[in-house]
Design an enzyme around this catalytic site. Sequence first.
Site, mmCIF file in Angstrom:
data_model
loop_
_atom_site.group_PDB
_atom_site.id
_atom_site.type_symbol
_atom_site.label_atom_id
_atom_site.label_comp_id
_atom_site.label_asym_id
_atom_site.label_seq_id
_atom_site.Cartn_x
_atom_site.Cartn_y
_atom_site.Cartn_z
ATOM 1 C CB ALA A 96 -0.937 0.001 1.208
ATOM 2 C CB VAL A 99 3.306 1.291 -6.874
ATOM 3 C CG1 VAL A 99 2.603 0.648 -8.072
ATOM 4 C CG2 VAL A 99 4.642 1.862 -7.310
ATOM 5 N NE ARG A 175 13.334 -1.583 -13.331
ATOM 6 C CZ ARG A 175 13.779 -0.711 -14.224
ATOM 7 N NH1 ARG A 175 14.906 -0.958 -14.874
ATOM 8 N NH2 ARG A 175 13.113 0.400 -14.461
ATOM 9 C CB THR A 206 7.621 -7.039 -6.569
ATOM 10 O OG1 THR A 206 6.447 -6.835 -5.783
ATOM 11 C CG2 THR A 206 8.849 -7.027 -5.670
ATOM 12 C CG ASN A 207 11.448 -3.389 -10.271
ATOM 13 O OD1 ASN A 207 11.209 -3.884 -11.355
ATOM 14 N ND2 ASN A 207 11.262 -2.101 -10.013
ATOM 15 C CG HIS A 262 10.619 -3.394 -15.765
ATOM 16 N ND1 HIS A 262 10.340 -2.267 -16.490
ATOM 17 C CD2 HIS A 262 10.521 -3.037 -14.451
ATOM 18 C CE1 HIS A 262 10.074 -1.273 -15.663
ATOM 19 N NE2 HIS A 262 10.184 -1.712 -14.416
#
Length: 392
Positions: A96, A99, A175, A206-207, A262
């Site tokens: 929470a 993002v 990342r 999540t990265n 990503h």
Amino acid sequence: MSRVVGSELIEDARQRGRVVFEILPGDIITDVARETAARIGIRLVDGPLERPAPVKTDGTTAMRRLMYKRSARWVAPRRGAILPARRFSKLALVGAGGVGGNIAHLAAMADMADEIALIDIAPGLAAATALDLNHATGITGARARCLGGEDLSQVSGADVVVVTAGRARSPGMTRADLIGVNARVIQTAAEAIRTQAPQAIVIVVTNPLDEMTTEMLRATGFPRERVLGMAGTLDSSRFRNALAMAAGVTPADVQAITLGSHGEEMAPIPSLARIKGAPLEKFLSPERIAACVQDAVTGGGQVVALKKMGSATIAPAHASVELLDHIRGARSGPVPVSVRLDGEYGIEGVVLGVPAHLGASGLVEVEELRLTEEERDALRRAADAIKARLAS
């Protein structure tokens, strides 16, 4: 004239919706083309095929039809009904923070769920965000009721679970540096989702995203259709923004997509990008195009460098909501999303960002675009890099 039929012609036929490819006398068809046709379900048929004769209408019949359409009794055919976008019964957000909180806000404003559950290990954070959103409904009129807490059992019964929890990057971190710590977060969330929401679609934010999506697949045991990673929507938005700024147009004038991982192996696709419907070369030099590609790749790092502590929150939230809209039918067409590939683009068993069609059950189909050989090589390099990181 004879042709050399390669896999690109077979893929082009698929993009045009054909199920039969005609092999003319003298054509040379490669083994790769035959394998591609077998894989994507296109039948190779020796030609020339007999074409049906065109239907001819005599003048009297044509005039009668024209006069009938002009009469007062003629009614135009009704268009097919457009189904409204569905609302989720429950949307759960694991995380929470910046993002997750922004996703909850955007989802509430879009009226996409009856209930939005926020979960975060930070005491009071999820409950405070939920209460804040509920207080806003007196102004916004949003129907969604928000609830928040620290217990992962609140994912129970969710149609979709978006996982944003995990450590964010600090300046100088990649990342990939987050694999060890965030894998444990994903494992904990996956166990709750597997037991409390066994029919849910999971979107991982999540990265490092591709690796954490892989871990979510492993830990939940869900099919690939129900475990997606949000990456390509965000990376594509950054690429469009860079192109728009370089060309002096608005982002709405730009169509562009980014595939691959990503991370450092991100693969923006300049060959398919358009500015006001024209190829990039009409507006930008090769050097400017290359700079825009680099800007997309480093966009997340630029935000991290400016914030010092934490990473981007607003753009990732919008990108996540774009995926939610495709799942619930508010948007149509292909959207870039990270999925485990099962032979598409010649890649097997790796989570990678590709264009895909989404629906109520999650992944519907991966769309294979016509890429240049250089762009295909970039996808393969991304897949190899992800495999190497997971292996180590």
